[in-house]
Design a protein around this motif. Structure first.
Motif, mmCIF file in Angstrom:
data_model
loop_
_atom_site.group_PDB
_atom_site.id
_atom_site.type_symbol
_atom_site.label_atom_id
_atom_site.label_comp_id
_atom_site.label_asym_id
_atom_site.label_seq_id
_atom_site.Cartn_x
_atom_site.Cartn_y
_atom_site.Cartn_z
ATOM 1 N N MET A 57 0.841 -1.190 0.000
ATOM 2 C CA MET A 57 0.000 0.000 0.000
ATOM 3 C C MET A 57 0.878 1.243 0.000
ATOM 4 N N THR A 58 0.579 2.157 -0.881
ATOM 5 C CA THR A 58 1.378 3.368 -0.982
ATOM 6 C C THR A 58 0.791 4.464 -0.109
ATOM 7 N N ASN A 59 1.644 5.011 0.746
ATOM 8 C CA ASN A 59 1.267 6.128 1.603
ATOM 9 C C ASN A 59 2.081 7.343 1.207
ATOM 10 N N VAL A 60 1.541 8.507 1.481
ATOM 11 C CA VAL A 60 2.292 9.752 1.347
ATOM 12 C C VAL A 60 2.512 10.267 2.759
ATOM 13 N N VAL A 61 3.782 10.352 3.152
ATOM 14 C CA VAL A 61 4.143 10.805 4.493
ATOM 15 C C VAL A 61 4.774 12.184 4.378
ATOM 16 N N GLU A 62 4.253 13.133 5.136
ATOM 17 C CA GLU A 62 4.788 14.487 5.156
ATOM 18 C C GLU A 62 5.181 14.831 6.584
ATOM 19 N N VAL A 63 6.429 15.260 6.757
ATOM 20 C CA VAL A 63 6.902 15.633 8.089
ATOM 21 C C VAL A 63 7.634 16.970 8.027
ATOM 22 N N LYS A 64 7.562 17.684 9.130
ATOM 23 C CA LYS A 64 8.319 18.928 9.276
ATOM 24 C C LYS A 64 9.629 18.581 9.966
ATOM 25 N N VAL A 65 10.725 19.044 9.383
ATOM 26 C CA VAL A 65 12.058 18.727 9.892
ATOM 27 C C VAL A 65 12.862 20.008 9.994
ATOM 28 N N GLY A 66 13.593 20.144 11.089
ATOM 29 C CA GLY A 66 14.455 21.305 11.234
ATOM 30 C C GLY A 66 15.754 21.113 10.469
ATOM 31 N N PHE A 67 15.985 21.945 9.472
ATOM 32 C CA PHE A 67 17.277 21.956 8.783
ATOM 33 C C PHE A 67 17.583 23.371 8.335
ATOM 34 N N HIS A 68 18.867 23.660 8.222
ATOM 35 C CA HIS A 68 19.237 25.035 7.917
ATOM 36 C C HIS A 68 20.298 25.167 6.825
ATOM 37 N N CYS A 69 20.810 24.034 6.311
ATOM 38 C CA CYS A 69 21.850 24.138 5.289
ATOM 39 C C CYS A 69 21.783 22.936 4.359
ATOM 40 N N ASP A 70 22.545 23.011 3.280
ATOM 41 C CA ASP A 70 22.559 21.923 2.299
ATOM 42 C C ASP A 70 23.124 20.637 2.888
ATOM 43 N N GLU A 71 24.040 20.749 3.839
ATOM 44 C CA GLU A 71 24.611 19.568 4.477
ATOM 45 C C GLU A 71 23.526 18.815 5.261
ATOM 46 N N CYS A 72 22.652 19.544 5.928
ATOM 47 C CA CYS A 72 21.528 18.921 6.652
ATOM 48 C C CYS A 72 20.636 18.159 5.666
ATOM 49 N N ILE A 73 20.352 18.777 4.549
ATOM 50 C CA ILE A 73 19.490 18.145 3.550
ATOM 51 C C ILE A 73 20.132 16.863 3.026
ATOM 52 N N LYS B 192 11.260 8.263 12.985
ATOM 53 C CA LYS B 192 12.271 7.493 13.709
ATOM 54 C C LYS B 192 13.627 7.562 13.007
ATOM 55 N N VAL B 193 13.629 7.411 11.686
ATOM 56 C CA VAL B 193 14.873 7.480 10.917
ATOM 57 C C VAL B 193 15.505 8.865 11.044
ATOM 58 N N LEU B 194 14.689 9.900 10.995
ATOM 59 C CA LEU B 194 15.214 11.267 11.092
ATOM 60 C C LEU B 194 15.722 11.560 12.503
ATOM 61 N N GLN B 195 15.053 11.029 13.498
ATOM 62 C CA GLN B 195 15.513 11.234 14.876
ATOM 63 C C GLN B 195 16.841 10.532 15.122
ATOM 64 N N LYS B 196 17.074 9.397 14.452
ATOM 65 C CA LYS B 196 18.336 8.672 14.592
ATOM 66 C C LYS B 196 19.529 9.507 14.126
ATOM 67 N N ILE B 197 19.300 10.413 13.187
ATOM 68 C CA ILE B 197 20.401 11.265 12.713
ATOM 69 C C ILE B 197 20.385 12.629 13.410
ATOM 70 N N GLY B 198 19.580 12.737 14.467
ATOM 71 C CA GLY B 198 19.584 13.951 15.277
ATOM 72 C C GLY B 198 18.667 15.056 14.813
ATOM 73 N N LYS B 199 17.731 14.725 13.929
ATOM 74 C CA LYS B 199 16.799 15.741 13.436
ATOM 75 C C LYS B 199 15.468 15.654 14.177
ATOM 76 N N ASN B 200 14.931 16.803 14.530
ATOM 77 C CA ASN B 200 13.621 16.871 15.162
ATOM 78 C C ASN B 200 12.581 16.863 14.051
ATOM 79 N N ALA B 201 11.716 15.865 14.063
ATOM 80 C CA ALA B 201 10.694 15.751 13.024
ATOM 81 C C ALA B 201 9.328 15.565 13.655
ATOM 82 N N THR B 202 8.325 16.195 13.067
ATOM 83 C CA THR B 202 6.949 16.055 13.537
ATOM 84 C C THR B 202 6.036 15.842 12.336
ATOM 85 N N PRO B 203 4.932 15.142 12.533
ATOM 86 C CA PRO B 203 3.981 14.963 11.424
ATOM 87 C C PRO B 203 3.518 16.320 10.905
ATOM 88 N N TRP B 204 3.422 16.436 9.609
ATOM 89 C CA TRP B 204 3.057 17.720 8.992
ATOM 90 C C TRP B 204 1.684 18.196 9.457
#
Length: 79
Positions: free
Chosen positions: A1-17, A55-67
């Motif tokens: 089943m295909t889902n579309v997941v949207e999350v807000k993530v704190g990033f400030h530079c190209d390295e974060c992306i 969970k994957v984003l939190q493992k790399i130290g990023k704060n993520a919340t459901p959009w």
């Protein structure tokens, strides 16, 4: 089943992306992924849940919340 997941993530530079994209690519069963830099938004489609992406984003130290939990600006009344 295909889902579309949207999350807000704190990033400030190209390295974060780059870190975010590298982490997301490792998730199994994803079809597409994208970063909307101006909105600090990550969009992932595939057989994946919001919790998995966060969970994957939190493992790399990023704060993520459901959009959907992102507060939309409320119009200010005219005084």
């Amino acid at each position: 089943m295909t889902n579309v997941v949207e999350v807000k993530v704190g990033f400030h530079c190209d390295e974060c992306i780059k870190k975010i994209l590298k982490a997301i690519k490792k998730i199994e069963d994803i079809e597409t992924y994208n970063v909307e830099k101006e909105l600090n938004k990550v969009i992932v489609t595939g057989n994946v849940t919001t919790e998995e992406v966060i969970k994957v984003l939190q493992k790399i130290g990023k704060n993520a919340t459901p959009w959907e939990h992102v507060l939309q600006p409320q119009p200010q009344p005219n005084c």
